[in-house]
Design an enzyme around this catalytic site. Structure first.
Site, PDB file in Angstrom:
ATOM      1  N   ARG A   1      22.740  17.365  -9.705  1.00  0.00           N
ATOM      2  CA  ARG A   1      21.874  16.348  -8.439  1.00  0.00           C
ATOM      3  C   ARG A   1      21.425  17.405  -7.400  1.00  0.00           C
ATOM      4  O   ARG A   1      22.705  18.689  -7.426  1.00  0.00           O
ATOM      5  CB  ARG A   1      21.947  15.124  -8.122  1.00  0.00           C
ATOM      6  CG  ARG A   1      23.396  14.990  -8.789  1.00  0.00           C
ATOM      7  CD  ARG A   1      24.047  13.460  -7.744  1.00  0.00           C
ATOM      8  NE  ARG A   1      24.048  14.578  -5.702  1.00  0.00           N
ATOM      9  CZ  ARG A   1      24.859  15.137  -5.359  1.00  0.00           C
ATOM     10  NH1 ARG A   1      25.455  16.317  -5.970  1.00  0.00           N
ATOM     11  NH2 ARG A   1      24.275  15.453  -4.211  1.00  0.00           N
ATOM     12  N   GLY A   2      21.035  16.710  -6.374  1.00  0.00           N
ATOM     13  CA  GLY A   2      20.995  18.385  -5.084  1.00  0.00           C
ATOM     14  C   GLY A   2      19.784  18.601  -5.674  1.00  0.00           C
ATOM     15  O   GLY A   2      19.326  19.314  -6.694  1.00  0.00           O
ATOM     16  N   ALA A   3      18.718  18.692  -3.885  1.00  0.00           N
ATOM     17  CA  ALA A   3      17.469  19.436  -4.729  1.00  0.00           C
ATOM     18  C   ALA A   3      17.695  20.559  -5.235  1.00  0.00           C
ATOM     19  O   ALA A   3      16.791  21.288  -5.912  1.00  0.00           O
ATOM     20  CB  ALA A   3      16.807  19.545  -3.772  1.00  0.00           C
TER      21      ALA A   3
ATOM     22  N   ARG B   1      12.318  13.484 -12.170  1.00  0.00           N
ATOM     23  CA  ARG B   1      13.048  13.417 -10.452  1.00  0.00           C
ATOM     24  C   ARG B   1      11.367  13.213  -9.244  1.00  0.00           C
ATOM     25  O   ARG B   1      10.818  14.403  -9.178  1.00  0.00           O
ATOM     26  CB  ARG B   1      13.965  13.801  -9.690  1.00  0.00           C
ATOM     27  CG  ARG B   1      15.125  13.315 -10.590  1.00  0.00           C
ATOM     28  CD  ARG B   1      16.277  12.575  -9.985  1.00  0.00           C
ATOM     29  NE  ARG B   1      16.300  12.046  -8.982  1.00  0.00           N
ATOM     30  CZ  ARG B   1      17.486  12.130  -8.242  1.00  0.00           C
ATOM     31  NH1 ARG B   1      18.786  12.809  -8.125  1.00  0.00           N
ATOM     32  NH2 ARG B   1      17.552  11.447  -6.723  1.00  0.00           N
TER      33      ARG B   1
ATOM     34  N   GLN C   1      27.467   9.203  -4.328  1.00  0.00           N
ATOM     35  CA  GLN C   1      28.053  10.989  -4.198  1.00  0.00           C
ATOM     36  C   GLN C   1      29.101  11.570  -2.495  1.00  0.00           C
ATOM     37  O   GLN C   1      29.556  12.369  -2.864  1.00  0.00           O
ATOM     38  CB  GLN C   1      26.598  11.196  -3.686  1.00  0.00           C
ATOM     39  CG  GLN C   1      25.891  11.715  -5.192  1.00  0.00           C
ATOM     40  CD  GLN C   1      24.755   9.424  -4.363  1.00  0.00           C
ATOM     41  OE1 GLN C   1      25.237   8.876  -3.812  1.00  0.00           O
ATOM     42  NE2 GLN C   1      23.413   9.809  -4.773  1.00  0.00           N
TER      43      GLN C   1
ATOM     44  N   ASP D   1      15.959  17.196   0.859  1.00  0.00           N
ATOM     45  CA  ASP D   1      15.491  16.647  -0.892  1.00  0.00           C
ATOM     46  C   ASP D   1      13.697  17.256  -0.864  1.00  0.00           C
ATOM     47  O   ASP D   1      13.294  17.707  -1.425  1.00  0.00           O
ATOM     48  CB  ASP D   1      15.692  15.596  -1.390  1.00  0.00           C
ATOM     49  CG  ASP D   1      16.913  15.689  -2.129  1.00  0.00           C
ATOM     50  OD1 ASP D   1      17.466  15.840  -3.072  1.00  0.00           O
ATOM     51  OD2 ASP D   1      18.268  15.245  -1.055  1.00  0.00           O
TER      52      ASP D   1
ATOM     53  N   ASN E   1      15.689  12.484   2.810  1.00  0.00           N
ATOM     54  CA  ASN E   1      17.437  13.154   2.203  1.00  0.00           C
ATOM     55  C   ASN E   1      17.629  11.026   1.552  1.00  0.00           C
ATOM     56  O   ASN E   1      17.071  10.732   1.625  1.00  0.00           O
ATOM     57  CB  ASN E   1      18.201  13.199   3.581  1.00  0.00           C
ATOM     58  CG  ASN E   1      19.218  13.677   3.291  1.00  0.00           C
ATOM     59  OD1 ASN E   1      18.949  14.965   2.021  1.00  0.00           O
ATOM     60  ND2 ASN E   1      20.927  13.719   3.363  1.00  0.00           N
ATOM     61  N   LYS E   2      18.460  11.113   1.163  1.00  0.00           N
ATOM     62  CA  LYS E   2      19.160  10.562   0.516  1.00  0.00           C
ATOM     63  C   LYS E   2      19.735   9.421   1.277  1.00  0.00           C
ATOM     64  O   LYS E   2      19.704   9.458   2.851  1.00  0.00           O
ATOM     65  CB  LYS E   2      20.883  10.421   0.536  1.00  0.00           C
ATOM     66  CG  LYS E   2      21.959   9.927  -0.587  1.00  0.00           C
ATOM     67  CD  LYS E   2      20.505   9.022  -1.809  1.00  0.00           C
ATOM     68  CE  LYS E   2      20.649  10.656  -3.179  1.00  0.00           C
ATOM     69  NZ  LYS E   2      20.345   9.382  -4.451  1.00  0.00           N
TER      70      LYS E   2
END
Length: 342
Positions: A61-63, A102, A202, A243, A253-254
């Site tokens: 995960r993570g852009a 995603r 996370q 992201d 973002n999250k």
């Protein structure tokens, strides 16, 4: 406890960081982030469908890391379909599947778009080279974001609030927001407050783990404690990742990041977004045009095998929210510091 905070510098060399994904021979080696911090397991992936599953299930995960995982999946598909008469058709189907994994992180779509061009031009054999160059770019970008962020953000000691995970696990380098924190902490005393980041934790599972490995003092808080902690006066700035960043500076973002930006504005605390240029989507005019991923209800109704809500309870579970540009003090990239609200 807040009155007795320990501020300190990083105890780990900046050149030492976790490798979240590697391409070796005909395999993709990927650290399964769903098991951290209780267990560490490296997945050995030889099928592009497994790579897609890993993206969907947040094993990676993570852009920036998702973009590289997309390239890795395409590389595995290219090896599988090599020599087939309908190679281009099969590859385009595989890329469609990768893109469906995603929908919010723009890095994934930039990778698949570049790979489609290679395939159309008859250069499918260059997918591995492209992905390796992407790894080099993201690694260098992290270091340069760290330098730019350390120049932009002043003060010592620094109380920093961060959200989700933006470190080596989310990239292939020292991290985006966490990379800036690490760079600052080389020679300045910091203390990092880490939002647990519901519903998948996370921050609690990954960011505290990375900070502790680096020897950077940190304190874990629940998301709902952020306002109280800010009001206490121990937070000097908020630093998060993104992201997808729209052309006007609105940043996805999250989930929970938007609320932090409102709180930071209320308490007159600088709010920074850190992301590589690859995360900026010039084809998306504003945050209203960003597609927000909706995830399964089970992530909110419980955690892993433990159910915490009654059966049949309605659930709303967007993975991201959008922080408007006017709430952002600066967007720190590897090439420049952008002040979208000014």
């Amino acid at each position: 406890m807040i009155e007795k905070l320990h501020y300190g510098t990083m105890q780990q060399p900046l050149t030492e960081f976790i490798r979240s994904i590697r391409l070796v021979r005909d395999e993709v080696l990927m650290l399964d982030q769903t098991l951290l911090p209780m267990g560490e397991e490296t997945l050995v992936i030889r099928d592009y469908r497994q790579c897609i599953e890993a993206i969907k299930m947040l094993r990676i995960r993570g852009a920036p890391a998702i973009g590289i995982a997309a390239g890795a999946a395409a590389w595995l598909a290219a090896m599988e379909f090599s020599g087939r008469d309908n190679y281009i058709e099969l590859m385009n189907r595989a890329l469609d599947e990768i893109e469906a994994s995603r929908p919010t992180a723009v890095n994934l779509f930039k990778a698949t778009t570049a790979i489609r061009r290679l395939i159309t031009a008859g250069n499918g054999n260059r997918i591995l080279d492209y992905t390796n160059k992407l790894i080099e770019y993201e690694t260098d970008a992290c270091f340069n974001m760290g330098i730019n962020g350390a120049k932009e953000i002043e003060g010592e000691p620094l109380g920093i609030l961060t959200h989700c995970n933006t470190g080596s696990l989310a990239t292939v380098g020292i991290g985006t927001a966490l990379g800036v924190i690490r760079t600052i902490a080389r020679d300045r005393r910091v203390h990092v407050f880490v939002d647990e980041t519901r519903p998948l934790l996370q921050g609690a599972r990954l960011t505290t783990w990375e900070l502790m490995q680096s020897g950077i003092p940190c304190t874990l808080i629940t998301d709902s404690m952020a306002a109280s902690v800010m009001r206490s006066g121990v937070i000097d700035c908020v630093i998060t990742g993104a992201d997808r960043i729209a052309d006007n500076g609105d940043s996805a973002n999250k989930i929970g990041t938007y609320g932090l930006s409102i709180l930071a504005k209320n308490f007159d605390i600088p709010f920074y977004i850190v992301a590589p240029v690859s995360t900026i989507d010039r084809h998306t005019p504003t945050g209203k045009d960003i597609r927000i991923e909706q995830r399964t209800a089970s992530e909110v109704a419980g955690f892993r095998e433990l159910r915490t809500a009654p059966e049949g309870c309605g659930v709303y579970n967007p993975a991201f929210d959008v922080t408007p540009a006017e709430n952002i003090t600066a967007i720190i990239t590897e090439t420049e510091v952008w002040h979208p609200g000014s």
